[in-house]
Design a protein around this motif. Structure first.
Motif: not given
Ligand code: CA
Length: 235
Positions: A88-99, A70-80
């Protein structure tokens, strides 16, 4: 009273951990805002406009990835992302989704604070967008903290995307920014559709700014290249 501390949204349903994180953040000079569910996180995100979010993926009402998307649809506020999931898969999925970063629980306080500092430095508000900063260009004024744009002291009602485009251009004022640079700054990625979306948003911005077709007041357009906010930064 102006509050110049960075706001950090803490999205974590485990009460104890959320309390520990809040205390840690306050001690480090940040202003924590707590949310125990994905729904509350989205509400607080919209109302408080935090500078960074710490996101637990295992939330009671939804997967934390929903918040991220939701957040990435609008902007690039950093998300950790803070998660017990170590694969790995969860990590890659989160990073690909913009984390912006991913910290696996348990983590040390020092390490988490270092990651936060680094994310704010690399992906957070740029020089001109530090809390409390203003941008002035003739009769145009941007209050970054309030996310407000005024022309001749009149509020200009922009959508979030329109505001993000204007704020991004103002940060690079005087410089021609390519479609790709603007799209990456605003949406975090660039593809074919971005140019069209940018042009549509820009047409709305110019109309709201009261700029006539072909007139280059405030923002200049170079067809096929990009846009430039006129003038020099004038704090
Ligand atoms: Ca959890």
């Amino acid at each position: 009273m102006t509050n110049n501390r960075y706001k950090i949204l803490v999205i974590e349903d485990e009460e104890n951990l959320a309390a520990v994180l809040s205390t840690l953040l306050e001690g480090a000079g940040y202003q924590p805002i707590r949310a125990g569910t994905c729904a509350l996180a989205l509400t607080l995100y919209a109302s408080h406009r935090p500078d960074l979010a710490l996101l637990d993926l295992g939330l009671p009402d939804a997967d934390g990835m929903r918040f991220l998307r939701e957040v990435r649809r609008e902007n690039r506020t950093p998300v950790i992302v803070l998660s017990a999931r170590a694969n790995e898969r969860d990590k890659v999925e989160a990073l690909d989704a913009g984390a912006n970063d991913y910290v696996t629980k348990p983590f040390s306080s020092a390490e988490l604070l270092a990651r936060i500092r680094s994310a704010l430095r690399t992906f957070g508000p740029q020089e001109g967008r530090k809390p409390g900063a203003k941008f002035v260009l003739g009769d145009l004024r941007i209050d970054y903290e309030a996310r407000r744009v005024c022309i001749r002291s009149q509020d200009v009602r922009l959508t979030q995307t329109e505001y993000n485009i204007v704020a991004f251009l103002s940060e690079h004022c005087g410089k021609m920014m390519t479609y790709s640079a603007i799209a990456k700054g605003v949406w975090g990625y660039f593809d074919e559709g971005c140019v069209k979306r940018l042009q549509v948003n820009m047409a709305n911005i110019r109309r709201k700014f009261g700029v006539r077709l072909g007139e280059n007041r405030y923002i200049a357009n170079e067809l096929g290249v990009g846009y430039r906010m006129n003038g020099e930064r004038d704090e």
